[in-house]
Design a protein around this motif. Structure first.
Motif, PDB file in Angstrom:
ATOM      1  N   MET A   1       0.824  -1.219  -0.121  1.00 18.29           N
ATOM      2  CA  MET A   1       0.099   0.057  -0.118  1.00 18.29           C
ATOM      3  C   MET A   1       0.778   1.302   0.007  1.00 18.29           C
ATOM      4  SD  MET A   1      -1.208   0.644   4.158  1.00 18.29           S
ATOM      5  CE  MET A   1      -1.307   2.286   3.719  1.00 18.29           C
ATOM      6  N   MET A   2       0.536   2.599  -0.292  1.00 15.39           N
ATOM      7  CA  MET A   2       1.291   3.588  -0.236  1.00 15.39           C
ATOM      8  C   MET A   2       0.374   4.678   0.031  1.00 15.39           C
ATOM      9  SD  MET A   2       4.097   4.580  -2.182  1.00 15.39           S
ATOM     10  CE  MET A   2       4.357   3.499  -3.454  1.00 15.39           C
ATOM     11  N   CYS A   3       0.932   5.613   0.993  1.00 18.79           N
ATOM     12  CA  CYS A   3       0.476   6.708   1.523  1.00 18.79           C
ATOM     13  C   CYS A   3       1.453   7.929   1.733  1.00 18.79           C
ATOM     14  CB  CYS A   3       0.105   6.249   3.075  1.00 18.79           C
ATOM     15  SG  CYS A   3       1.490   6.387   4.162  1.00 18.79           S
ATOM     16  N   TYR A   4       0.919   9.075   2.087  1.00 15.76           N
ATOM     17  CA  TYR A   4       1.894  10.241   2.027  1.00 15.76           C
ATOM     18  C   TYR A   4       2.056  10.563   3.630  1.00 15.76           C
ATOM     19  CZ  TYR A   4       1.211  10.553  -2.756  1.00 15.76           C
ATOM     20  OH  TYR A   4       1.168  10.308  -4.018  1.00 15.76           O
ATOM     21  N   ASP A   5       3.076  10.915   4.276  1.00 17.91           N
ATOM     22  CA  ASP A   5       3.447  11.282   5.648  1.00 17.91           C
ATOM     23  C   ASP A   5       2.924  12.816   5.416  1.00 17.91           C
ATOM     24  OD1 ASP A   5       5.495  13.131   4.681  1.00 17.91           O
ATOM     25  OD2 ASP A   5       6.319  12.786   6.694  1.00 17.91           O
ATOM     26  N   PRO A   6       2.822  13.414   6.979  1.00 20.18           N
ATOM     27  CA  PRO A   6       2.288  14.722   6.757  1.00 20.18           C
ATOM     28  C   PRO A   6       3.141  15.877   6.121  1.00 20.18           C
ATOM     29  CG  PRO A   6       2.175  13.728   8.842  1.00 20.18           C
ATOM     30  CD  PRO A   6       3.247  12.878   7.971  1.00 20.18           C
ATOM     31  N   SER A   7       4.407  15.593   5.803  1.00 22.15           N
ATOM     32  CA  SER A   7       5.002  16.462   4.937  1.00 22.15           C
ATOM     33  C   SER A   7       4.928  16.161   3.339  1.00 22.15           C
ATOM     34  CB  SER A   7       6.687  16.300   5.350  1.00 22.15           C
ATOM     35  OG  SER A   7       6.693  16.931   6.472  1.00 22.15           O
ATOM     36  N   GLY A   8       4.110  15.161   2.920  1.00 23.45           N
ATOM     37  CA  GLY A   8       4.035  14.816   1.479  1.00 23.45           C
ATOM     38  C   GLY A   8       4.925  13.744   1.206  1.00 23.45           C
ATOM     39  N   ILE A   9       5.805  13.010   1.872  1.00 23.08           N
ATOM     40  CA  ILE A   9       6.549  11.952   1.572  1.00 23.08           C
ATOM     41  C   ILE A   9       5.879  10.809   1.096  1.00 23.08           C
ATOM     42  CG2 ILE A   9       8.655  10.688   2.034  1.00 23.08           C
ATOM     43  CD1 ILE A   9       9.833  13.173   3.456  1.00 23.08           C
ATOM     44  N   ARG A  10       6.183  10.060   0.191  1.00 21.50           N
ATOM     45  CA  ARG A  10       5.545   8.861  -0.332  1.00 21.50           C
ATOM     46  C   ARG A  10       5.981   7.586   0.500  1.00 21.50           C
ATOM     47  NH1 ARG A  10       5.488   6.692  -5.867  1.00 21.50           N
ATOM     48  NH2 ARG A  10       3.459   6.014  -5.519  1.00 21.50           N
ATOM     49  N   VAL A  11       5.219   7.048   1.429  1.00 20.05           N
ATOM     50  CA  VAL A  11       5.500   5.907   2.025  1.00 20.05           C
ATOM     51  C   VAL A  11       5.137   4.735   1.703  1.00 20.05           C
ATOM     52  CG1 VAL A  11       6.029   4.954   4.282  1.00 20.05           C
ATOM     53  CG2 VAL A  11       6.427   7.575   4.037  1.00 20.05           C
ATOM     54  N   GLU A  12       5.825   3.508   1.138  1.00 19.69           N
ATOM     55  CA  GLU A  12       5.101   2.265   0.954  1.00 19.69           C
ATOM     56  C   GLU A  12       5.398   1.569   1.905  1.00 19.69           C
ATOM     57  OE1 GLU A  12       5.469  -1.174  -2.728  1.00 19.69           O
ATOM     58  OE2 GLU A  12       7.314   0.256  -2.202  1.00 19.69           O
ATOM     59  N   PHE A  13       4.188   0.543   2.187  1.00 20.51           N
ATOM     60  CA  PHE A  13       4.400  -0.445   3.231  1.00 20.51           C
ATOM     61  C   PHE A  13       4.294  -1.744   2.277  1.00 20.51           C
ATOM     62  CE2 PHE A  13       2.993   3.107   5.457  1.00 20.51           C
ATOM     63  CZ  PHE A  13       3.736   3.241   6.530  1.00 20.51           C
ATOM     64  N   PHE A  14       5.319  -2.711   2.421  1.00 20.31           N
ATOM     65  CA  PHE A  14       5.435  -4.056   1.574  1.00 20.31           C
ATOM     66  C   PHE A  14       5.276  -5.103   2.684  1.00 20.31           C
ATOM     67  CE2 PHE A  14       7.808  -7.197  -0.700  1.00 20.31           C
ATOM     68  CZ  PHE A  14       7.247  -7.146  -1.798  1.00 20.31           C
ATOM     69  N   TRP A  15       4.581  -6.097   2.029  1.00 25.45           N
ATOM     70  CA  TRP A  15       4.502  -7.349   2.667  1.00 25.45           C
ATOM     71  C   TRP A  15       4.978  -8.498   1.679  1.00 25.45           C
ATOM     72  CZ3 TRP A  15       0.213 -11.516   2.064  1.00 25.45           C
ATOM     73  CH2 TRP A  15       0.480 -12.552   2.920  1.00 25.45           C
ATOM     74  N   SER A  16       5.911  -9.455   1.787  1.00 19.71           N
ATOM     75  CA  SER A  16       6.466 -10.397   0.795  1.00 19.71           C
ATOM     76  C   SER A  16       5.542 -11.173   0.527  1.00 19.71           C
ATOM     77  CB  SER A  16       7.788 -10.704   1.317  1.00 19.71           C
ATOM     78  OG  SER A  16       7.418 -11.730   2.523  1.00 19.71           O
ATOM     79  N   GLY A  17       4.390 -11.457   1.159  1.00 15.60           N
ATOM     80  CA  GLY A  17       3.554 -12.660   0.717  1.00 15.60           C
ATOM     81  C   GLY A  17       3.961 -13.963   1.660  1.00 15.60           C
ATOM     82  N   VAL A  18       5.194 -13.916   2.327  1.00 12.02           N
ATOM     83  CA  VAL A  18       5.421 -15.027   3.141  1.00 12.02           C
ATOM     84  C   VAL A  18       5.474 -14.455   4.780  1.00 12.02           C
ATOM     85  CG1 VAL A  18       7.188 -16.489   3.601  1.00 12.02           C
ATOM     86  CG2 VAL A  18       6.912 -15.909   1.092  1.00 12.02           C
ATOM     87  N   SER A  19       4.481 -15.224   5.478  1.00 15.11           N
ATOM     88  CA  SER A  19       4.716 -14.658   6.833  1.00 15.11           C
ATOM     89  C   SER A  19       5.952 -15.298   7.364  1.00 15.11           C
ATOM     90  CB  SER A  19       3.368 -15.178   7.526  1.00 15.11           C
ATOM     91  OG  SER A  19       2.404 -14.473   7.283  1.00 15.11           O
ATOM     92  N   GLU A  20       6.682 -14.579   8.447  1.00 14.04           N
ATOM     93  CA  GLU A  20       7.785 -15.065   8.968  1.00 14.04           C
ATOM     94  C   GLU A  20       7.549 -15.211  10.420  1.00 14.04           C
ATOM     95  OE1 GLU A  20      10.593 -11.703   8.702  1.00 14.04           O
ATOM     96  OE2 GLU A  20       9.994 -11.517   6.479  1.00 14.04           O
TER      97      GLU A  20
END
Length: 134
Positions: free
Chosen positions: A115-134
């Motif tokens: 998923m992708m969002c923007y921090d309060p300063s407008g920086i794009r931050v992606e959160f990535f899950w590999s599809g394999v639970s650790e």
């Protein structure tokens, strides 16, 4: 040739709202504030694996990043350990009013999701899950 480096020590980001960006990482994502340096000013935050240096912008009119016309950080990608954590991040950020570019979705055919969002300063931050639970 063997790589001359061994990973990331920290990433420095210039932000337009230092306190709000620091709270994004500490209050919403559960990171720790490592230290502050009021002379820069800067706030250092960490999730225990990576440290970010958040530097305060010196302008009242910062220019937003445009990947087609600027050189620099396109986005910061952070790994999450499970699909549940990815969904929790989405819920926490949505509830806090953070701008979400897109909700958790498959990367290509999967099983990885991001998923992708923007921090309060407008920086794009992606959160990535590999599809394999650790």
């Amino acid at each position: 040739m063997t790589a001359l480096t061994s990973g990331i020590h920290h990433v420095g980001l210039t932000v337009s709202n230092l306190e709000a960006s620091a709270k994004f990482f500490t209050e919403l994502l559960g990171w720790s504030e490592v230290k502050r340096n009021p002379d820069y000013p800067a706030i250092f935050v960490s999730d225990g694996k990576i440290m970010l240096t958040l530097w305060s912008s010196k302008t009242d009119a910062p220019v937003s990043f445009d990947r087609k016309t600027n050189v620099g950080l396109h986005h910061l990608a952070l790994q999450v350990e499970s699909e549940g954590n990815l969904n929790t991040v989405y819920e926490v950020l949505t509830k806090a009013g953070i701008t979400v570019e897109f909700s958790p979705e498959l990367v290509k055919e999967g099983p990885a999701k991001h998923m992708m969002c923007y921090d309060p300063s407008g920086i794009r931050v992606e959160f990535f899950w590999s599809g394999v639970s650790e």
